[in-house]
Design an enzyme around this catalytic site. Sequence first.
Site, PDB file in Angstrom:
ATOM      1  N   LYS A 108       3.721 -17.992  -5.850  1.00 19.81           N
ATOM      2  CA  LYS A 108       4.301 -17.277  -4.708  1.00 19.81           C
ATOM      3  C   LYS A 108       5.552 -16.534  -5.169  1.00 19.81           C
ATOM      4  O   LYS A 108       6.317 -17.028  -5.992  1.00 19.81           O
ATOM      5  CB  LYS A 108       4.654 -18.255  -3.587  1.00 19.81           C
ATOM      6  CG  LYS A 108       3.427 -18.772  -2.859  1.00 19.81           C
ATOM      7  CD  LYS A 108       3.779 -19.699  -1.717  1.00 19.81           C
ATOM      8  CE  LYS A 108       4.571 -19.055  -0.618  1.00 19.81           C
ATOM      9  NZ  LYS A 108       3.777 -18.406   0.419  1.00 19.81           N
ATOM     10  N   SER A 109       5.785 -15.382  -4.576  1.00 23.53           N
ATOM     11  CA  SER A 109       6.912 -14.545  -4.978  1.00 23.53           C
ATOM     12  C   SER A 109       8.259 -15.200  -4.692  1.00 23.53           C
ATOM     13  O   SER A 109       9.231 -14.951  -5.401  1.00 23.53           O
ATOM     14  CB  SER A 109       6.830 -13.169  -4.319  1.00 23.53           C
ATOM     15  OG  SER A 109       6.951 -13.285  -2.921  1.00 23.53           O
ATOM     16  N   TYR A 119       9.193 -18.249  -5.226  1.00 21.09           N
ATOM     17  CA  TYR A 119       9.568 -19.005  -6.425  1.00 21.09           C
ATOM     18  C   TYR A 119       9.727 -18.082  -7.635  1.00 21.09           C
ATOM     19  O   TYR A 119      10.657 -18.249  -8.435  1.00 21.09           O
ATOM     20  CB  TYR A 119       8.548 -20.108  -6.707  1.00 21.09           C
ATOM     21  CG  TYR A 119       8.759 -21.324  -5.843  1.00 21.09           C
ATOM     22  CD1 TYR A 119       9.861 -22.158  -6.043  1.00 21.09           C
ATOM     23  CD2 TYR A 119       7.885 -21.652  -4.823  1.00 21.09           C
ATOM     24  CE1 TYR A 119      10.072 -23.278  -5.255  1.00 21.09           C
ATOM     25  CE2 TYR A 119       8.086 -22.772  -4.024  1.00 21.09           C
ATOM     26  CZ  TYR A 119       9.187 -23.577  -4.245  1.00 21.09           C
ATOM     27  OH  TYR A 119       9.393 -24.680  -3.464  1.00 21.09           O
ATOM     28  N   ALA A 120       8.846 -17.113  -7.789  1.00 22.85           N
ATOM     29  CA  ALA A 120       8.922 -16.195  -8.935  1.00 22.85           C
ATOM     30  C   ALA A 120      10.260 -15.466  -8.971  1.00 22.85           C
ATOM     31  O   ALA A 120      10.826 -15.255 -10.040  1.00 22.85           O
ATOM     32  CB  ALA A 120       7.773 -15.196  -8.890  1.00 22.85           C
ATOM     33  N   ARG A 121      10.793 -15.119  -7.811  1.00 22.51           N
ATOM     34  CA  ARG A 121      12.072 -14.410  -7.744  1.00 22.51           C
ATOM     35  C   ARG A 121      13.245 -15.298  -8.132  1.00 22.51           C
ATOM     36  O   ARG A 121      14.367 -14.833  -8.293  1.00 22.51           O
ATOM     37  CB  ARG A 121      12.274 -13.840  -6.340  1.00 22.51           C
ATOM     38  CG  ARG A 121      11.287 -12.739  -6.029  1.00 22.51           C
ATOM     39  CD  ARG A 121      11.282 -12.395  -4.560  1.00 22.51           C
ATOM     40  NE  ARG A 121      10.081 -11.623  -4.246  1.00 22.51           N
ATOM     41  CZ  ARG A 121      10.080 -10.495  -3.574  1.00 22.51           C
ATOM     42  NH1 ARG A 121      11.207  -9.996  -3.111  1.00 22.51           N
ATOM     43  NH2 ARG A 121       8.956  -9.873  -3.330  1.00 22.51           N
ATOM     44  N   LEU A 129      -0.850 -28.400 -10.597  1.00 21.75           N
ATOM     45  CA  LEU A 129      -0.043 -27.187 -10.718  1.00 21.75           C
ATOM     46  C   LEU A 129       1.005 -27.379 -11.811  1.00 21.75           C
ATOM     47  O   LEU A 129       1.568 -28.464 -11.948  1.00 21.75           O
ATOM     48  CB  LEU A 129       0.677 -26.911  -9.393  1.00 21.75           C
ATOM     49  CG  LEU A 129      -0.207 -26.737  -8.161  1.00 21.75           C
ATOM     50  CD1 LEU A 129       0.637 -26.838  -6.899  1.00 21.75           C
ATOM     51  CD2 LEU A 129      -0.930 -25.407  -8.231  1.00 21.75           C
ATOM     52  N   GLU A 130       1.281 -26.307 -12.549  1.00 26.10           N
ATOM     53  CA  GLU A 130       2.321 -26.346 -13.566  1.00 26.10           C
ATOM     54  C   GLU A 130       3.401 -25.352 -13.172  1.00 26.10           C
ATOM     55  O   GLU A 130       3.123 -24.185 -12.918  1.00 26.10           O
ATOM     56  CB  GLU A 130       1.757 -25.988 -14.943  1.00 26.10           C
ATOM     57  CG  GLU A 130       2.767 -26.131 -16.069  1.00 26.10           C
ATOM     58  CD  GLU A 130       3.392 -24.813 -16.475  1.00 26.10           C
ATOM     59  OE1 GLU A 130       4.531 -24.834 -16.992  1.00 26.10           O
ATOM     60  OE2 GLU A 130       2.766 -23.769 -16.290  1.00 26.10           O
ATOM     61  N   TYR A 162     -19.331 -25.485 -12.727  1.00 29.15           N
ATOM     62  CA  TYR A 162     -18.449 -26.496 -13.309  1.00 29.15           C
ATOM     63  C   TYR A 162     -19.027 -27.892 -13.081  1.00 29.15           C
ATOM     64  O   TYR A 162     -18.997 -28.740 -13.967  1.00 29.15           O
ATOM     65  CB  TYR A 162     -17.054 -26.381 -12.674  1.00 29.15           C
ATOM     66  CG  TYR A 162     -15.983 -27.111 -13.434  1.00 29.15           C
ATOM     67  CD1 TYR A 162     -15.393 -26.542 -14.554  1.00 29.15           C
ATOM     68  CD2 TYR A 162     -15.552 -28.365 -13.030  1.00 29.15           C
ATOM     69  CE1 TYR A 162     -14.406 -27.205 -15.258  1.00 29.15           C
ATOM     70  CE2 TYR A 162     -14.558 -29.039 -13.733  1.00 29.15           C
ATOM     71  CZ  TYR A 162     -13.989 -28.454 -14.840  1.00 29.15           C
ATOM     72  OH  TYR A 162     -13.015 -29.127 -15.533  1.00 29.15           O
ATOM     73  N   GLN A 183     -10.770 -34.544  -9.688  1.00 28.51           N
ATOM     74  CA  GLN A 183      -9.467 -35.123  -9.997  1.00 28.51           C
ATOM     75  C   GLN A 183      -8.629 -35.344  -8.740  1.00 28.51           C
ATOM     76  O   GLN A 183      -8.688 -34.574  -7.797  1.00 28.51           O
ATOM     77  CB  GLN A 183      -8.698 -34.266 -11.002  1.00 28.51           C
ATOM     78  CG  GLN A 183      -8.214 -32.932 -10.475  1.00 28.51           C
ATOM     79  CD  GLN A 183      -7.573 -32.082 -11.555  1.00 28.51           C
ATOM     80  OE1 GLN A 183      -7.752 -32.282 -12.751  1.00 28.51           O
ATOM     81  NE2 GLN A 183      -6.813 -31.099 -11.137  1.00 28.51           N
TER      82      GLN A 183
END
Length: 188
Positions: A111-112, A114-116, A136-137, A170, A180
């Site tokens: 999401k932007s 967090y990216a920002r 998630l990483e 898969y 998982q």
Amino acid sequence: MGIKSDRWIRKMALEHKMIDPFEPNQVRRERNQPIVSYGTSSYGYDVRCADEFKIFTNINSSIVDPKQFDEKSFVDVQSDVCIIPPNSFALARTVEYFRIPRDVLTICLGKSTYARCGIIVNVTPLEPEWEGHVTLEFSNTTPLPARIYANEGVAQMLFLGADEVCETSYKDRAGKYQGQTGVVVPRT
């Protein structure tokens, strides 16, 4: 192949349990407080991360090796927030459990919001007939500690519909991350 709309996402989630739990709308406030949004968007679904985190640490001075991953490289934390050290990363899992249809490829993007802040979510595909909680990483690319909020939006899933059904899914391959739950470290 085309991207699936909010109408398709709602139908698949409600009729086929593709996303569970499922939020049919975009949620931006909880308990009258602003949050990082989650739920259905125009052409995707914004997922939340659970309150289970594995924070990378170099206390044991291990070498990071995907073939022989040392689980002591992580510190387990259960909390409403995760503080990621500078220039480090953490693993988490989605609140939502996914069941991807055989004719769909899903792509997870950050999401932007967090990216920002210099917090990057690894781009990863969910292959046809993959099922489970998504690990998630989060990479903290900044020289400062970074905060991730549990139970709020952290990434967006895009659903791409195929023109024809894949020959081998898969599930057919008995993929190593099939079904998982929890935060899963690398497997070979």
